[in-house]
Design an enzyme around this catalytic site. Sequence first.
Site: not given
Length: 189
Positions: A47, A68-70, A105
């Site tokens: 992502h 960024a991806d959480t 990420g």
Amino acid sequence: MAIVLASSSPRRQQLLELIGLDFDIIVSDVEEDNTKDMPPHELAVAHARDKAFAIAKCANHNDVIIGADTIVVLDGHVFGKPADYADAIRMLTALAGREHIVISGVAVVKGEQVFTGFCATTVRIRPLSPRQIERYVSSGEPLDKAGAYAIQGRGTLLVESINGCYNNVVGLPLVTLTELLRQAGVELL
């Protein structure tokens, strides 16, 4: 060279401001698909990479793009942002009294180069009554947060313990980001 954050997240923006980074914001329109069949850390990185590449297509070749991806992972199930009030209640009911993993990420794109990494943090949510969950969800705070809580807001009242990077749970692991930026030629220290 410009540094661009490919996110509308005010929390990520605040973290970058905290470390004194001079950056622009261009919001990526990439939709997160948490149903992809891959390990959660790879999903978060994919992502982040997709978001960064979407912005890099329009950027100058020397610009550095941060994606960024959480996500939250409980028993192998990925929790992204809740779809609505009922989904937030479902997520928090599942998390209450248990440990879960928060994975962010991160991708840094410069020209044709991409540098990726991730950070994982263990969080335990304290036991919560249905009334406590409903009151928290009614605040509106959890509706745009992975796992339906904000550790940096009122959601901190839900968190019993944390093992790992606090900034990761907020949404951007700064140590991981610093290393990826260094690989892209940007030194923060």
